[in-house]
Structure formats: C-alpha cells, structure tokens
Design an enzyme around this catalytic site. Structure first.
Site, short mmCIF file in Angstrom:
data_model
loop_
_atom_site.label_atom_id
_atom_site.label_comp_id
_atom_site.label_asym_id
_atom_site.label_seq_id
_atom_site.Cartn_x
_atom_site.Cartn_y
_atom_site.Cartn_z
N ASN A 150 0.84 -1.21 0.00
CA ASN A 150 0.00 0.00 0.00
C ASN A 150 0.87 1.26 0.00
O ASN A 150 0.65 2.18 0.78
CB ASN A 150 -0.93 -0.02 1.23
CG ASN A 150 -2.05 1.00 1.10
OD1 ASN A 150 -2.44 1.38 0.01
ND2 ASN A 150 -2.56 1.45 2.23
N ARG A 205 3.32 -1.45 9.08
CA ARG A 205 4.45 -2.25 8.57
C ARG A 205 5.52 -2.48 9.64
O ARG A 205 6.35 -3.37 9.50
CB ARG A 205 5.09 -1.54 7.38
CG ARG A 205 4.10 -1.24 6.24
CD ARG A 205 4.70 -0.29 5.21
NE ARG A 205 3.68 0.26 4.35
CZ ARG A 205 2.94 1.34 4.64
NH1 ARG A 205 3.17 1.99 5.78
NH2 ARG A 205 2.02 1.78 3.81
N LYS A 249 -1.32 -12.45 7.78
CA LYS A 249 -2.31 -11.53 7.25
C LYS A 249 -2.05 -10.13 7.76
O LYS A 249 -1.74 -9.91 8.92
CB LYS A 249 -3.72 -11.95 7.65
CG LYS A 249 -4.25 -13.13 6.86
CD LYS A 249 -5.69 -13.40 7.22
CE LYS A 249 -6.26 -14.53 6.37
NZ LYS A 249 -6.42 -14.11 4.97
N ASP A 292 0.41 -7.85 -9.38
CA ASP A 292 -0.52 -7.00 -8.65
C ASP A 292 -1.72 -6.73 -9.55
O ASP A 292 -1.84 -7.32 -10.63
CB ASP A 292 0.16 -5.71 -8.20
CG ASP A 292 0.64 -4.85 -9.36
OD1 ASP A 292 0.43 -5.23 -10.53
OD2 ASP A 292 1.21 -3.78 -9.11
N HIS A 294 -2.37 -4.27 -11.33
CA HIS A 294 -1.95 -3.67 -12.59
C HIS A 294 -1.51 -4.76 -13.58
O HIS A 294 -1.92 -4.75 -14.74
CB HIS A 294 -0.80 -2.70 -12.34
CG HIS A 294 -0.26 -2.08 -13.58
ND1 HIS A 294 -0.90 -1.07 -14.25
CD2 HIS A 294 0.87 -2.34 -14.28
CE1 HIS A 294 -0.20 -0.74 -15.31
NE2 HIS A 294 0.87 -1.48 -15.35
N PHE A 340 7.07 -3.38 -16.91
CA PHE A 340 6.77 -2.57 -15.73
C PHE A 340 7.44 -1.21 -15.83
O PHE A 340 6.83 -0.17 -15.60
CB PHE A 340 7.24 -3.31 -14.48
CG PHE A 340 6.93 -2.59 -13.18
CD1 PHE A 340 5.79 -2.90 -12.47
CD2 PHE A 340 7.78 -1.63 -12.68
CE1 PHE A 340 5.49 -2.24 -11.28
CE2 PHE A 340 7.51 -0.97 -11.49
CZ PHE A 340 6.35 -1.28 -10.79
#
Length: 371
Positions: A150, A205, A249, A292, A294, A340
């Site tokens: 994120n 994180r 998770k 991902d 994208h 990418f």
C-alpha cells in the site's frame, strides 16, 4: 574544528585515479531505468547521469558513457573522520558490480527472444533497452519489500532512508549528506524496534519488519535465507510466505496510527507478490512474476487472458504467472521488469499509480478489486 566531509565525485574527469570502468553498453544496462524503477530504494541521482548509493556496505557513485560503466567507491569513516581517498580494489569491486547487475546475462538476445514471442513486448522494447533485474542482498530486499505494501516508490525510498539512519551503521558523509549501511537483523529484531519504526512513520508495517527480522534471527538465519537461491522457486516462495509481513495476514481497516492497511481479501495475492519480488530480485528465481492488480489488468486487457474471477486470489496469481512464463519463458520475471518500467515511465495508468512500487498496491489504492 570538525574535519570537512568528503566531496561527492560525480565524474571520472575530476579524479581519474579514483574511478574504474567495465565494458557495458546501454543495450546491456541503463542505470537511469534500472535504479529508479522500484527494484531498489538505495540509489539517488546525485547529479545528471551520476547515481550514488549504498551497495555491499560501501558507498558508490556510478555513471555511464556509450561503451562503459564507470564507478568510484568512497572510503568508510573512522571515528567520525573522513577516510582517505583510495583507489578501488579492481578485481573485488568489478565482481561486486557484475554480480549486482547480473552482467553475465546477455540482455539483447533476451530482448530479441521476448520480442519474437510477444508483439506487445516488441512495441516497448526499443524505447526501454538495458532494463535488467538486480541481484540484491536477500535480507535487505525482503525487509524493503515488506515496506512496499500500500505504498509508492518515493515514499518507500524515504522510509528506507529513515530506517538506515536510525538502525544502520554510518559509512560516510558526502557533501554533508550521511550514508548508512542497511541495518543488521539483530538491530531490527530488538525489543524496541517496532516502537521505533512506528515513530519513524512505518505504520502497520513496523511489526512486520521487526517480526520478520526476529523470525529470521530465530529461524533459518541470514545465511539460510541466502541459501534459498539454491532451492526450487516454489520452495523458496513457501519459506518466504511463512514470515510475518509476507505470510501473516495484514489486517484490513485502520491501524493504531490511523493508517489504513490492505483490504481484507487482498492478503493471499499480496503476500505472494512480496515473496515473488524477493524470489526474483534476490534469490535467483528469474521465472518469478510478481503480480498486482496492474499486472492482472495487463494480462486481461492487453493479452486477452481470461484469468481469475473478480478478485486477485492466490489461484489467479498463479495462473497469471504461469501465463507469462508460457509466453516469455524461463526469464519471464526479467521480461516483466521491462514492461513494468515502460508503464512506469510512460505513465499509461492514471496518475495515482505512476509512482507505484513492484510490491505495492499503488499510490492510493487499498486493495484488489475487479479490473
């Protein structure tokens, strides 16, 4: 009076005896594309065409001309005093760069093979030569990519800089800018590491960075992590997915610091993505394809691959990776690095995702949904 800091050397013409070079044309390596595309977060364009950063607990400046890769290495401080300028030990430093950039892999032949198999690859290849996958230290790569969840490249780079300043050993100062080694596992596994990381702005994180460092210290160790280079891809990914922040998770919703974590349901694919980034960029798994939303959209919209349902599940992640491995072959992860980089540079996606990182979810996105 404190001693003057060392000066940044941005060109071989200033101090020729302190520079060395390797034969390396731009078709084999483009520093500006490789060092700024989210594989690593330790390099900075210190002057036009010159890249300064930390590699192997040394500070380097790199630059290219049409035929050669030039480099200089700075001495480490001793008791806070700048080291004397020293000519690089050629055989050792040449090998460090050859290994880091994997210069034994011939890139033009791979570009030709990928272009022959894939007309869409051929369209971007001419504008983006010299994009190759780095071979990074596994610990640094793993802990850095845990931070990409994120997140986006410029923010991750600032986070890793703060991490190194707070926990890493200072190597030198160049023009008053300090450079630090990446922290040791023991430093990041300390009892107060999570709290200190939260204070540095790592948000949710923080517990995964410190938790993974602790798990490695108490488990396979740094050398065991490095030995995953010798095991099959699926086994390396399985081991990585058992680590906090890779396999555990990441809860949806707001963390204690008010930062939103990835949405529920995104975890399975997100942790595979971080594991695949580490497999590709540190563990010699050239077939690993980090996926991902994208990349999922690229597979569906540009290649017409009917893969996955309405969310990016672990099964869809595997199917998309298999699709690109079938298309691009055993170095599919390298081909994806070119695509990418091209998308990142051309800004083909909405502005919110142009600065996205390999392991992240985009600049502002918080989860996976239908493309």
């Amino acid at each position: 009076r404190p001693p003057a800091p060392m000066k940044l050397r941005d060109s071989p013409s200033a101090c020729p005896s302190l520079w060395r070079s390797l034969p390396c044309p731009p078709a084999e390596l483009r520093l500006d594309l490789v060092l700024s595309s989210g594989q690593t977060f330790r390099w900075w364009e210190s002057s036009p065409g010159a890249w300064t950063g930390v590699l192997g607990e040394r500070v380097w400046t790199l630059r290219q001309d049409p035929d050669r890769l030039w480099y200089t290495v700075y001495g480490e401080e001793e008791d806070g005093r700048p080291a004397e300028a020293a000519k690089p030990d050629g055989a050792e430093t040449d090998q460090i760069l050859r290994d880091y950039f994997q210069l034994d892999v011939g890139l033009p032949a791979l570009y030709c093979a990928w272009g022959a198999a894939d007309p869409l690859f051929r369209k971007v290849a001419d504008d983006f030569p010299g994009v190759r996958v780095l071979r990074q230290d596994p610990v640094e790569c793993l802990l850095s990519f845990i931070c990409t969840s994120n997140n986006h490249i410029s923010r991750i780079t600032a986070m890793i800089e703060r991490l190194c300043q707070a926990f890493g050993r200072r190597l030198c100062r160049l023009d008053a800018r300090p450079f630090h080694a990446f922290p040791s596992l023991s430093a990041l596994a300390g009892a107060d590491a999570e709290a200190r990381l939260r204070a540095l702005g790592f948000g949710y994180r923080a517990k995964f960075v410190s938790g993974s460092a602790r798990a490695i210290v108490e488990g396979l160790g740094a050398e065991g992590l490095r030995r995953l280079r010798a095991v099959p891809y699926a086994e390396a990914r399985r081991v990585l997915c058992a680590l906090p922040g890779v396999g555990a998770k990441v809860g949806a919703g707001m963390g204690r610091d008010g930062e939103r974590g990835p949405a529920a349901g995104a975890d399975g694919a997100a942790r595979r993505q971080v594991a695949d980034c580490v497999c590709l960029m540190a563990l010699d798994k050239a077939e690993a394809v980090p996926v991902d939303t994208h990349v999922w959209r690229i597979a569906r919209q540009r290649y017409g691959a009917a893969l996955g349902g309405r969310s990016l599940t672990p099964r869809a992640h595997q199917e998309i990776g298999d699709f690109f491995r079938g298309l691009w072959g055993p170095r599919a992860g390298w081909a994806q690095a070119v695509v990418f980089c091209a998308d990142l540079r051309k800004g083909q996606e909405p502005a919110g995702s142009r600065d996205r990182a390999w392991g992240g979810r985009g600049r502002d996105s918080c989860g996976d949904g239908p493309p």
